[in-house]
Design a protein around this motif. Structure first.
Motif, PDB file in Angstrom:
ATOM      1  N   ARG A  23      24.423   6.384 -21.955  1.00 14.09           N
ATOM      2  CA  ARG A  23      23.806   7.679 -21.725  1.00 14.09           C
ATOM      3  C   ARG A  23      22.992   7.698 -20.434  1.00 14.09           C
ATOM      4  O   ARG A  23      22.841   8.748 -19.803  1.00 14.09           O
ATOM      5  CB  ARG A  23      22.948   8.071 -22.923  1.00 14.09           C
ATOM      6  CG  ARG A  23      23.756   8.311 -24.197  1.00 14.09           C
ATOM      7  CD  ARG A  23      22.888   8.867 -25.293  1.00 14.09           C
ATOM      8  NE  ARG A  23      22.282  10.149 -24.907  1.00 14.09           N
ATOM      9  CZ  ARG A  23      21.303  10.744 -25.602  1.00 14.09           C
ATOM     10  NH1 ARG A  23      20.826  10.160 -26.691  1.00 14.09           N
ATOM     11  NH2 ARG A  23      20.812  11.896 -25.192  1.00 14.09           N
ATOM     12  N   VAL A  28      16.217   4.544 -27.078  1.00 15.20           N
ATOM     13  CA  VAL A  28      16.454   4.215 -28.490  1.00 15.20           C
ATOM     14  C   VAL A  28      15.246   3.437 -28.990  1.00 15.20           C
ATOM     15  O   VAL A  28      15.001   2.307 -28.563  1.00 15.20           O
ATOM     16  CB  VAL A  28      17.738   3.374 -28.663  1.00 15.20           C
ATOM     17  CG1 VAL A  28      17.950   3.033 -30.135  1.00 15.20           C
ATOM     18  CG2 VAL A  28      18.938   4.110 -28.087  1.00 15.20           C
ATOM     19  N   ASP A  29      14.476   4.048 -29.877  1.00 20.04           N
ATOM     20  CA  ASP A  29      13.252   3.404 -30.366  1.00 20.04           C
ATOM     21  C   ASP A  29      13.559   2.122 -31.118  1.00 20.04           C
ATOM     22  O   ASP A  29      14.436   2.081 -31.994  1.00 20.04           O
ATOM     23  CB  ASP A  29      12.490   4.338 -31.298  1.00 20.04           C
ATOM     24  CG  ASP A  29      11.891   5.527 -30.570  1.00 20.04           C
ATOM     25  OD1 ASP A  29      11.953   5.554 -29.322  1.00 20.04           O
ATOM     26  OD2 ASP A  29      11.358   6.424 -31.246  1.00 20.04           O
ATOM     27  N   GLY A  32      12.459  -1.388 -28.025  1.00 19.32           N
ATOM     28  CA  GLY A  32      13.510  -0.400 -27.888  1.00 19.32           C
ATOM     29  C   GLY A  32      14.144  -0.497 -26.501  1.00 19.32           C
ATOM     30  O   GLY A  32      13.740  -1.333 -25.684  1.00 19.32           O
ATOM     31  N   HIS A  33      15.120   0.360 -26.234  1.00 19.37           N
ATOM     32  CA  HIS A  33      15.833   0.268 -24.960  1.00 19.37           C
ATOM     33  C   HIS A  33      16.480   1.612 -24.632  1.00 19.37           C
ATOM     34  O   HIS A  33      16.661   2.469 -25.508  1.00 19.37           O
ATOM     35  CB  HIS A  33      16.916  -0.813 -25.038  1.00 19.37           C
ATOM     36  CG  HIS A  33      17.997  -0.487 -26.023  1.00 19.37           C
ATOM     37  ND1 HIS A  33      17.857  -0.720 -27.378  1.00 19.37           N
ATOM     38  CD2 HIS A  33      19.227   0.072 -25.863  1.00 19.37           C
ATOM     39  CE1 HIS A  33      18.947  -0.335 -28.002  1.00 19.37           C
ATOM     40  NE2 HIS A  33      19.794   0.160 -27.115  1.00 19.37           N
ATOM     41  N   ASP A  39      14.881  11.196 -23.876  1.00 19.45           N
ATOM     42  CA  ASP A  39      15.794  11.386 -25.003  1.00 19.45           C
ATOM     43  C   ASP A  39      16.857  10.298 -25.079  1.00 19.45           C
ATOM     44  O   ASP A  39      17.523  10.142 -26.115  1.00 19.45           O
ATOM     45  CB  ASP A  39      16.475  12.749 -24.912  1.00 19.45           C
ATOM     46  CG  ASP A  39      15.507  13.898 -25.134  1.00 19.45           C
ATOM     47  OD1 ASP A  39      14.459  13.661 -25.772  1.00 19.45           O
ATOM     48  OD2 ASP A  39      15.791  15.014 -24.663  1.00 19.45           O
ATOM     49  N   ASP A  94      19.722   3.656 -23.793  1.00 20.71           N
ATOM     50  CA  ASP A  94      21.155   3.551 -24.071  1.00 20.71           C
ATOM     51  C   ASP A  94      21.912   3.496 -22.744  1.00 20.71           C
ATOM     52  O   ASP A  94      21.904   4.480 -21.981  1.00 20.71           O
ATOM     53  CB  ASP A  94      21.605   4.759 -24.890  1.00 20.71           C
ATOM     54  CG  ASP A  94      23.063   4.661 -25.323  1.00 20.71           C
ATOM     55  OD1 ASP A  94      23.861   4.030 -24.604  1.00 20.71           O
ATOM     56  OD2 ASP A  94      23.398   5.221 -26.376  1.00 20.71           O
TER      57      ASP A  94
END
Length: 306
Positions: free
Chosen positions: A81, A93-94, A75-76, A90, A78
């Motif tokens: 954001r 991004v999984d 994941g990474h 939050d 964003d």
């Protein structure tokens, strides 16, 4: 349902594979990671998907290829954001691995031996520790039920690499081969229910012959007979001929099978030539019986030697 009921239920939905079902269910029930190894088209992903569905657990799918980087797997954050909110959890991004860890799902990696080594190293750590530490995110621990289930083709398939002993040491391995002719016919008819049973048997016979031809390194999977039945039915409608008409049957075989076989290095034959040879062997009428003298009768119009 208990394990016995699960196996009985699966055998009603998966053609054959009773032994493989027993072993995969047992390994997963023992909380082990599982690797299925075998040629393409042997139902590895069908079996694993069916088990996940019947168990009622999540199933995170990962397509193994050279582009599967650790970031794509894990994941990474964003980027857009992050500029606004910083490295907040939050904003993360999984990827499929973290999603499977959080939900206690099966992480299914297809074509495991096409995955780059640096990405496989991430999996080695997770299988050992049942958790992963992501920079700026922290540690994500596996919820109960998380297991790795993977499938891969034999090492000599194009684009594959050897899997390290570190992977093999952390999984239970099951070799999955081709099924017998009866099972492959049943699979073909399940996908093409409108096909005639005797016709389907012949398409399976032709498909299976590609696996043992001396000029073929890799033969067709059962998908070849499934596609041949489907194409023949459609082509018959286009040509206003029955599916088993030779003009339809041969073209359907060439379309469905010629791209699925790999000719041996050094052999100068084209796949179409080999498929045509095998098609004649299966679909053309047997030669006339010998006459009383033990010789085949002469073709019409032939003159006796003299």
């Amino acid at each position: 349902m208990n394990q016995h009921e699960l196996v009985d239920h699966l055998t009603a939905h998966v053609v054959g594979r009773r032994r493989e079902i027993d072993l995969v269910v047992a390994a997963l029930a023992a909380d082990r990671h599982m690797l299925l190894e075998g040629p393409p088209g042997t139902g590895k992903s069908t079996l694993l998907r069916a088990i996940a569905r019947e168990l009622g657990i999540g199933f995170e799918f990962v397509e193994g290829n050279a582009e599967l980087t650790p970031a794509r797997l894990v994941g990474h954050f964003d980027p857009a954001r992050v500029l606004a909110d910083g490295y907040d959890p939050d904003v993360f991004v999984d990827g499929p691995l973290v999603a499977a860890l959080r939900s206690g799902s099966l992480l299914y990696v297809e074509e495991l031996n096409r995955v780059p080594e640096e990405t496989l190293n991430v999996l080695v750590s997770v299988m050992s520790e049942h958790e992963i530490t992501v920079p700026r995110l922290g540690t994500v621990a596996a919820e109960p039920g998380f297991r790795l289930v993977a499938a891969m083709n034999p090492f000599d398939a194009i684009g594959t690499a050897r899997i390290s002993s570190a992977i093999y040491d952390r999984v239970c391995r099951l070799a999955v081969g081709y099924q017998d002719a009866a099972d492959e016919t049943a699979i073909t008819l399940r996908h093409q229910p409108g096909a005639d049973g005797a016709w389907a048997e012949k398409t399976v016979e032709l498909m299976r012959l590609t696996r043992g031809h001396p000029d073929v390194r890799i033969g067709s999977s059962v998908r070849g007979s499934i596609d041949m039945c489907a194409v023949a039915a459609s082509l018959g409608e286009v040509r206003s001929l029955p599916a088993d008409d030779p003009a339809v049957s041969l073209d359907a075989a060439l379309v469905a099978l010629s791209g699925r076989i790999r000719v041996r290095e050094g052999c100068h034959r084209e796949p179409e030539e080999i498929i045509t040879e095998l098609w004649k062997q299966v679909f053309t009428a047997p030669p006339d019986e010998l006459d009383d003298a033990g010789k085949a009768p002469a073709p019409n119009g032939a003159r006796p030697a003299g």
